[in-house]
Design a protein around this motif. Structure first.
Motif, PDB file in Angstrom:
ATOM      1  N   GLN A  38     -23.964  16.663   2.890  1.00  0.00           N
ATOM      2  CA  GLN A  38     -23.422  17.564   3.908  1.00  0.00           C
ATOM      3  C   GLN A  38     -24.352  18.766   3.989  1.00  0.00           C
ATOM      4  O   GLN A  38     -24.578  19.452   2.994  1.00  0.00           O
ATOM      5  N   PRO A  65     -26.041  22.351   6.064  1.00  0.00           N
ATOM      6  CA  PRO A  65     -25.574  23.481   6.886  1.00  0.00           C
ATOM      7  C   PRO A  65     -25.823  23.169   8.359  1.00  0.00           C
ATOM      8  O   PRO A  65     -26.439  22.159   8.688  1.00  0.00           O
ATOM      9  N   LYS A  66     -25.343  24.057   9.234  1.00  0.00           N
ATOM     10  CA  LYS A  66     -25.561  23.853  10.676  1.00  0.00           C
ATOM     11  C   LYS A  66     -26.709  24.739  11.131  1.00  0.00           C
ATOM     12  O   LYS A  66     -26.922  25.816  10.573  1.00  0.00           O
ATOM     13  N   ALA A  67     -27.411  24.273  12.151  1.00  0.00           N
ATOM     14  CA  ALA A  67     -28.446  25.120  12.747  1.00  0.00           C
ATOM     15  C   ALA A  67     -27.774  26.416  13.184  1.00  0.00           C
ATOM     16  O   ALA A  67     -26.683  26.393  13.763  1.00  0.00           O
ATOM     17  N   ASP A 105     -26.765  28.752  11.026  1.00  0.00           N
ATOM     18  CA  ASP A 105     -26.151  29.362   9.834  1.00  0.00           C
ATOM     19  C   ASP A 105     -27.141  30.324   9.184  1.00  0.00           C
ATOM     20  O   ASP A 105     -28.337  30.044   9.134  1.00  0.00           O
ATOM     21  N   CYS A 146     -25.513  25.957   0.006  1.00  0.00           N
ATOM     22  CA  CYS A 146     -25.869  25.606   1.388  1.00  0.00           C
ATOM     23  C   CYS A 146     -25.630  24.137   1.730  1.00  0.00           C
ATOM     24  O   CYS A 146     -25.622  23.764   2.900  1.00  0.00           O
ATOM     25  N   LYS A 176     -32.268  32.202   8.481  1.00  0.00           N
ATOM     26  CA  LYS A 176     -31.436  31.430   9.409  1.00  0.00           C
ATOM     27  C   LYS A 176     -31.892  29.970   9.429  1.00  0.00           C
ATOM     28  O   LYS A 176     -33.090  29.696   9.439  1.00  0.00           O
ATOM     29  N   SER A 216     -33.282  24.216  12.073  1.00  0.00           N
ATOM     30  CA  SER A 216     -32.918  22.844  12.445  1.00  0.00           C
ATOM     31  C   SER A 216     -32.588  22.061  11.189  1.00  0.00           C
ATOM     32  O   SER A 216     -33.059  22.377  10.093  1.00  0.00           O
ATOM     33  N   VAL A 217     -31.751  21.041  11.379  1.00  0.00           N
ATOM     34  CA  VAL A 217     -31.252  20.249  10.258  1.00  0.00           C
ATOM     35  C   VAL A 217     -31.761  18.832  10.417  1.00  0.00           C
ATOM     36  O   VAL A 217     -31.813  18.309  11.533  1.00  0.00           O
ATOM     37  N   GLN A 272     -31.151  15.241  10.464  1.00  0.00           N
ATOM     38  CA  GLN A 272     -29.969  14.359  10.544  1.00  0.00           C
ATOM     39  C   GLN A 272     -30.187  13.017   9.828  1.00  0.00           C
ATOM     40  O   GLN A 272     -29.233  12.327   9.493  1.00  0.00           O
ATOM     41  N   CYS A 317     -28.324  12.215   6.657  1.00  0.00           N
ATOM     42  CA  CYS A 317     -26.866  12.125   6.843  1.00  0.00           C
ATOM     43  C   CYS A 317     -26.480  10.678   7.152  1.00  0.00           C
ATOM     44  O   CYS A 317     -25.475  10.174   6.670  1.00  0.00           O
ATOM     45  N   PHE A 329     -33.421  20.770   5.667  1.00  0.00           N
ATOM     46  CA  PHE A 329     -33.425  21.601   6.878  1.00  0.00           C
ATOM     47  C   PHE A 329     -34.668  22.485   6.900  1.00  0.00           C
ATOM     48  O   PHE A 329     -35.393  22.593   5.906  1.00  0.00           O
TER      49      PHE A 329
END
Lengths: 363, 129
Positions: free
Chosen positions: B42, B44-46, B48, B56, B75, B78-79, B81, B84, B101
């Motif tokens: 899991q 973090p989100k872009a 965050d 994180c 900050k 980008s993550v 994916q 995931c 990320f």
């Protein structure tokens, strides 16, 4: 004192080290958790064949006339009527119906039995048996003298035929026979803890290493550790003693009624009959996560904000590629009920499903 | 054990690769090896905002779940994916395909709190003794 010195080692400990196994304590033993990796070993057992070192399990030999010794009263299954050469899964209960252990009873001869029990409960079980066996018995804890290898997977029969001969094909589920190996005899039953075609081999501790090496010389066979043993058994919803079943829970709460024979007398029967009147207060339910995230032992189970239970076993399911688990909940929940499993900062939505999680593809 | 030269490392086994004012972040070869087969991640989100050493991400293996801490403040831009969907990428390629990320660095000076490859290697060797 180094913590490791207090733990027992199986005759295969050095062999595991030479295979670069990850070793960890389990039930008082230093056991191999994985070799190539849990996912690899899991799927190899489902598709091919793996061998597991299970030497830590306990074995008792009992020579007794069952009608005199009271052995039948100690086990929840009817064992009086078992044919020689068959084995049966059941429980040892206390007077309140709590599970002291789960075990497999082997009828070796008319008056000769082998009980296979969990490693961590050997002394507790022995004390209980000695206390409740009435008379006319000889009891031998042979745990140290017997090694045990589980050979599990769809190709297990082909592999074992090459070592022990074609007669092994005659074994039906939950039967056993003696076979020759290296000048001695070993006992092989068609049983297991994976849900696959498989065999459990009981052999003297002195000979177990030779058999282990011979099995691994066969290119079809790979070693597997307790890590995949746990994911394989959980996918079948087989309970693990000390985690899913224990002295605080009865076979009824665990949903394992079919291993309790109410047509006979056994220790704990009155308590179970009483519990059956209104149904158990708790039920062991199986649930599947909506994601790959795994419920874990000790996480709380919630329904719409209300805490209703606790997770006893949980893992990522390699066959289903989602998180799966079991746990006790107060009350009863229907298949399809939506629950949530929570721990600090984690909330995993889950759905109650029927056992087992995994069904072998029809061949 | 693979410990690339050009990266910075934390005691919790995260790595960071600085590129200009940004850093790629992931977990080390030692971390993935210790965890075993990774089954879930899991991230973090872009957008965050993270502080250095702050929680994180979560990685789960078959046996356990572990927290991941940010090597820098800044900050999340980008993550990745890919892990995931395919968490095994973290096992197979912890420094490349399995990165977590990309973040914008608030202060590159924070690298003073991190280890270089040589120090991290000695640190890890100390752990396995």
């Amino acid at each position: 004192m180094n913590a490791a010195t207090a733990l027992s080692k199986t005759p295969l400990y050095e062999a595991h080290l030479s295979l670069n196994a990850k070793i960890a304590p389990f039930g008082g033993w230093l056991m191999p958790i994985q070799y190539a990796g849990i996912l690899t070993e899991h799927s190899y057992t489902r598709k091919e064949v793996c061998v597991f070192d299970i030497c830590h399990m306990g074995e008792f030999r009992l020579d007794t006339d069952i009608s005199l010794s009271g052995l039948d009263r100690i086990v929840t299954q009817k064992i009086v009527s078992m044919p020689v050469g068959s084995c049966r899964y059941g429980f040892i209960l206390n007077e309140s119906g709590g599970i002291i252990d789960d075990l497999i009873v082997y009828r070796l001869k008319e008056y000769s039995w082998m009980l296979v029990v969990n490693a961590a409960t050997i002394s507790k079980d022995e004390a209980h048996l000695r206390k409740h066996l009435s008379k006319e018995y000889s009891f031998d804890n042979v745990s140290d003298q017997l090694g045990k290898l589980d050979v599990q997977g769809p190709k297990s029969l082909d592999v074992l035929k090459d070592i022990f001969g074609g007669d092994i094909a005659k074994l039906s589920y939950y039967t056993f026979a003696e076979f020759a190996f290296g000048g001695e005899r070993c006992l092989i039953s068609r049983t297991g803890y994976t849900g696959e075609l498989g065999y459990e081999i009981y052999i003297s501790s002195g000979a177990v290493k030779g058999l282990w090496e011979l099995l691994l010389k066969d290119k079809r066979v790979k070693p597997a550790g307790l890590g995949s043993r746990d994911t394989l058994r959980l996918e079948m919803a087989y309970p693990l003693y000390g985690q899913d079943i224990d002295v605080n829970h009865t076979p009824l709460a665990a949903g394992l009624d079919k291993f309790v024979d109410f047509s006979k007398d056994f220790i704990g029967k009155d308590a179970l009959l009483e519990e059956r009147k209104n149904g158990p207060k708790e039920h062991l339910v199986c649930f599947k996560a909506d994601s790959r995230r795994a419920p874990r032992h000790g996480f709380a189970i919630f329904q719409q904000g209300e805490r209703i239970g606790i997770v006893t076993s949980g893992s990522f399911s390699p066959s289903l590629s989602v998180g799966i688990g079991m746990g006790y909940v107060s009350g009863d929940y229907e298949i399809g009920a939506k629950l949530a499993v929570k721990d600090s900062g984690v909330e995993i939505p889950v759905t109650v499903v029927k056992r087992p999680f995994y069904n072998r593809p029809q061949s | 054990m693979n410990i690339p030269q050009n990266l910075f490392y934390t005691k919790d086994h995260e790595w960071a690769r600085i590129e200009g004012k940004t850093a790629y972040v992931g977990i080390t070869d030692y971390a993935q090896e210790s965890l075993g087969d990774i089954t879930f991640v899991q991230l973090p989100k872009a957008g965050d905002t993270l502080r250095q050493s702050e929680f994180c991400a979560t990685v789960e293996s078959v046996k356990a779940a572990s927290d991941v801490y940010s090597p820098f403040s800044g900050k999340v831009l980008s993550v990745n994916q890919e892990p995931c969907e395919h968490p095994e990428l973290i096992n197979e390629s912890p420094y490349e395909k399995g990165y977590f990320f990309i973040m914008e660095l608030s202060s590159e000076a924070e690298k003073a709190k991190l280890m270089d490859a040589q120090s991290y290697r000695s640190y890890v060797e100390g752990l396995s003794k």
